[in-house]
Motif scaffolding. Structure first.
Motif, mmCIF file in Angstrom:
data_model
loop_
_atom_site.group_PDB
_atom_site.id
_atom_site.type_symbol
_atom_site.label_atom_id
_atom_site.label_comp_id
_atom_site.label_asym_id
_atom_site.label_seq_id
_atom_site.Cartn_x
_atom_site.Cartn_y
_atom_site.Cartn_z
ATOM 1 N N VAL A 192 0.778 -1.148 0.045
ATOM 2 C CA VAL A 192 0.144 -0.128 0.063
ATOM 3 C C VAL A 192 0.882 1.275 -0.121
ATOM 4 O O VAL A 192 1.925 1.176 0.320
ATOM 5 C CB VAL A 192 -0.946 0.071 1.238
ATOM 6 C CG1 VAL A 192 -1.909 -1.115 1.048
ATOM 7 C CG2 VAL A 192 0.018 -0.013 2.399
ATOM 8 N N TYR A 193 0.355 2.170 -0.350
ATOM 9 C CA TYR A 193 0.881 3.554 -0.214
ATOM 10 C C TYR A 193 1.053 4.094 1.288
ATOM 11 O O TYR A 193 -0.109 4.059 1.971
ATOM 12 C CB TYR A 193 0.226 4.552 -1.316
ATOM 13 C CG TYR A 193 1.163 5.845 -0.934
ATOM 14 C CD1 TYR A 193 2.476 6.430 -1.473
ATOM 15 C CD2 TYR A 193 0.528 6.902 -0.369
ATOM 16 C CE1 TYR A 193 3.154 7.508 -1.305
ATOM 17 C CE2 TYR A 193 1.268 8.453 -0.247
ATOM 18 C CZ TYR A 193 2.447 8.394 -0.730
ATOM 19 O OH TYR A 193 3.012 9.540 -0.357
ATOM 20 N N LEU A 194 2.053 4.226 1.833
ATOM 21 C CA LEU A 194 2.318 4.388 3.029
ATOM 22 C C LEU A 194 3.288 5.756 3.420
ATOM 23 O O LEU A 194 4.337 5.650 2.782
ATOM 24 C CB LEU A 194 2.924 3.514 3.830
ATOM 25 C CG LEU A 194 2.769 3.585 5.394
ATOM 26 C CD1 LEU A 194 1.621 3.293 6.069
ATOM 27 C CD2 LEU A 194 3.748 2.332 6.060
ATOM 28 N N LYS A 237 -1.816 17.147 -0.670
ATOM 29 C CA LYS A 237 -0.972 16.058 -1.398
ATOM 30 C C LYS A 237 -1.523 15.747 -2.983
ATOM 31 O O LYS A 237 -0.669 15.577 -3.659
ATOM 32 C CB LYS A 237 -0.565 14.671 -0.761
ATOM 33 C CG LYS A 237 0.762 14.076 -0.886
ATOM 34 C CD LYS A 237 1.895 14.335 -0.012
ATOM 35 C CE LYS A 237 3.162 13.848 -0.440
ATOM 36 N NZ LYS A 237 4.263 14.121 0.445
ATOM 37 N N VAL A 238 -2.847 15.680 -2.697
ATOM 38 C CA VAL A 238 -3.512 15.577 -4.094
ATOM 39 C C VAL A 238 -3.312 16.552 -4.866
ATOM 40 O O VAL A 238 -3.078 16.131 -6.145
ATOM 41 C CB VAL A 238 -4.987 15.406 -3.814
ATOM 42 C CG1 VAL A 238 -5.870 15.896 -4.629
ATOM 43 C CG2 VAL A 238 -5.397 14.055 -3.273
ATOM 44 N N ASN A 239 -2.653 17.534 -4.604
ATOM 45 C CA ASN A 239 -2.706 18.896 -5.559
ATOM 46 C C ASN A 239 -1.442 18.824 -6.440
ATOM 47 O O ASN A 239 -1.168 19.489 -7.236
ATOM 48 C CB ASN A 239 -2.689 20.003 -4.843
ATOM 49 C CG ASN A 239 -4.025 20.417 -4.497
ATOM 50 O OD1 ASN A 239 -5.021 20.252 -5.118
ATOM 51 N ND2 ASN A 239 -4.573 21.107 -3.325
ATOM 52 N N TYR A 240 -0.577 18.137 -5.896
ATOM 53 C CA TYR A 240 0.876 17.918 -6.576
ATOM 54 C C TYR A 240 1.463 16.770 -6.818
ATOM 55 O O TYR A 240 2.913 16.645 -6.839
ATOM 56 C CB TYR A 240 1.918 19.333 -5.891
ATOM 57 C CG TYR A 240 2.139 18.752 -4.356
ATOM 58 C CD1 TYR A 240 3.374 18.182 -4.035
ATOM 59 C CD2 TYR A 240 1.243 19.504 -3.341
ATOM 60 C CE1 TYR A 240 3.648 17.890 -2.831
ATOM 61 C CE2 TYR A 240 1.708 19.240 -1.978
ATOM 62 C CZ TYR A 240 2.801 18.534 -1.667
ATOM 63 O OH TYR A 240 2.908 18.130 -0.392
ATOM 64 N N THR A 241 0.938 15.754 -6.333
ATOM 65 C CA THR A 241 1.428 14.340 -6.338
ATOM 66 C C THR A 241 0.483 13.398 -6.983
ATOM 67 O O THR A 241 -0.797 13.905 -7.403
ATOM 68 C CB THR A 241 1.873 13.880 -5.087
ATOM 69 O OG1 THR A 241 0.604 13.493 -4.436
ATOM 70 C CG2 THR A 241 2.671 14.575 -4.360
ATOM 71 N N VAL A 272 4.161 6.563 -6.498
ATOM 72 C CA VAL A 272 3.694 8.044 -6.314
ATOM 73 C C VAL A 272 4.652 9.168 -6.946
ATOM 74 O O VAL A 272 5.970 8.925 -6.376
ATOM 75 C CB VAL A 272 3.339 8.381 -5.167
ATOM 76 C CG1 VAL A 272 2.887 9.830 -4.869
ATOM 77 C CG2 VAL A 272 2.170 7.649 -4.599
ATOM 78 N N ILE A 273 4.401 9.973 -7.641
ATOM 79 C CA ILE A 273 5.425 10.955 -7.989
ATOM 80 C C ILE A 273 4.991 12.334 -7.827
ATOM 81 O O ILE A 273 3.735 12.750 -7.648
ATOM 82 C CB ILE A 273 5.651 10.777 -9.688
ATOM 83 C CG1 ILE A 273 4.679 11.003 -10.643
ATOM 84 C CG2 ILE A 273 6.585 9.507 -10.010
ATOM 85 C CD1 ILE A 273 4.705 10.986 -12.033
ATOM 86 N N THR A 274 5.881 13.168 -7.725
ATOM 87 C CA THR A 274 5.440 14.695 -7.459
ATOM 88 C C THR A 274 5.664 15.317 -8.702
ATOM 89 O O THR A 274 6.636 15.066 -9.475
ATOM 90 C CB THR A 274 6.742 15.445 -6.553
ATOM 91 O OG1 THR A 274 6.610 14.541 -5.159
ATOM 92 C CG2 THR A 274 6.458 16.513 -6.113
ATOM 93 N N LEU A 275 4.864 16.406 -8.930
ATOM 94 C CA LEU A 275 4.376 16.833 -10.073
ATOM 95 C C LEU A 275 4.985 18.481 -10.343
ATOM 96 O O LEU A 275 4.842 19.141 -11.105
ATOM 97 C CB LEU A 275 3.227 16.902 -10.665
ATOM 98 C CG LEU A 275 2.472 15.408 -10.576
ATOM 99 C CD1 LEU A 275 0.992 15.787 -10.856
ATOM 100 C CD2 LEU A 275 3.049 14.856 -11.724
#
Lengths: 232, 232
Positions: free
Chosen positions: A75-77, A148-152, A220-223
């Motif tokens: 899972v993403y943790l 976090k949703v906004n930039y990853t 997960v990547i950062t944008l």
DNA sequence: GCAAAAGTGTTCTAGGTACACCCATGT
DNA sequence: ACATGGGTGTACCTAGAACACTTTTGC
């Protein structure tokens, strides 16, 4: 002289991990809670968690606790913060390292644990009373997730491998708790060039089938560089 | 049966705090380091920090350690993350909660502590070898600071009560490690309406005096609504 | 009058926002 | 043929980026 040696054992502390595990069910964001089987607060709801063992990293402890509850490995943790008020647990001083995690609703299989009476998903907007400072921890996790949703690309963790753009948009809308424009959303998402058409289509009802996409990046990547996803 | 009671004492851990204290000196970002007076790694440089006591919150422990080093009470202090690899300290398992802090260079007064041979400021770009995972902690603190600068007013913590716009711009430039356009910077900063003209002027050399400003908000504010400061 | 930093506006560009209709399918 | 969600393009507007000269002072 004696002070130094006496202080040493006194300074040992109980350290736990607590995990806010999010998933999406029925168009709402849900959090996994455990009903406590033992005192204190027997029968009350709490975040899944437990003691950090001496031979494992704190991150591993969080992963282990999560596995014990959900049977799911990958899972993403992400570590959230450490909560260390001396009186947050009435029994004794317990420092907890809080994490949040995201899981695709298809992969969840709950498993009752020996020290927990029951586990259940609750809509994040309708949580029961929680023990200790767990309410605060959930609030903090939600805040972090919304940012976090906004930039990853964390949102993809809540979806199955293949998904439609409408499903993806729903995830954003549910987390951000606001409606998004369909055309702007698609334009922005596609121009990021992080999605790959899976080739297949998905049809739910009597309407045009929707194209399926996958997110080929491993994690997960950062944008920051690619272009920020932000408020749409 | 016996397991539960036996596990209990085994699960107690040593918990420390470590603080990355930043300041600006000579147009460079500096970090406070302590030269260890005792083994292991006697004589090596480390972040200021120490054990969390059983009767204080983790945040208070960080504040206390900072005070013991710098004599300063009110600094901006923010929790960074918790580092919990089981082998990060060779003696025994130590979990550390890392913080970063910002202090105005005028307010720093170093004070030698009993368990530290010496304290000194190092440019963040020229750090000596550090013990444990402290190098990683500093890197993480710097990353956080660079992000935070873009959407909060943390920078003001590095300046005296009154400052000129040029000084403020220098702080941004030093932290972000890039030059900024003077006109765009001033335009953006002033239109945020978070600064108040102090009334006075400051003159350093044979040139036009610069207007002094103050930041009247009590603490650090997030600019999400007011307008993000970001990349200029 | 000259050196040195303070202070000030405009133009261009990119990206966000708002907005409405046709398409493919099952019944 | 109609109901349902899938899919698409344009115009406007705001905000960031680039850019150069005048002002005030000390010597």
């Amino acid at each position: 002289m004696q002070r130094a040696t006496v202080n040493f054992p006194i300074n040992r502390q109980a350290v736990t991990v607590d995990v806010v595990l999010f998933t999406i069910q029925e168009d709402r964001l849900h959090v996994l809670l455990i009903q406590r089987k033992h005192p204190p607060f027997k029968g009350a709801w709490a975040l899944p968690g437990g003691f950090v063992r001496r031979d494992e990293s704190v991150d591993d402890a969080a992963l282990r606790e999560l596995q014990e509850e959900t049977n799911v490995r990958s899972v993403y943790l992400e570590q959230l913060a450490t909560f260390g008020e001396p009186d947050r647990d009435p029994r004794e001083r317990v420092i907890t390292v809080a994490y949040y995690a995201l899981i695709n609703w298809e992969r969840v299989q709950l498993k009752a644990r020996t020290d927990a009476a029951a586990a259940a998903w609750f809509p994040v907007k309708q949580l029961p009373p929680l023990v200790f400072d767990h309410k605060q921890i959930v609030a903090y996790a939600l805040e972090r997730l919304r940012h976090k949703v906004n930039y990853t690309t964390v949102c993809f963790q809540l979806l199955p491998k293949q998904f439609t753009l409408t499903e993806l948009q729903r995830v954003y809308e549910i987390i951000l708790d606001q409606q998004l424009d369909k055309r702007n959303f698609r334009k922005k998402m596609l121009q990021l060039k992080i999605l790959k058409a899976a080739g297949g289509f998905k049809q739910e009802g009597p309407q045009r089938p929707a194209r399926l996409y996958t997110f080929p990046e491993p994690k997960v990547i950062t944008l920051q560089e690619k272009g920020i996803l932000v408020p749409f």
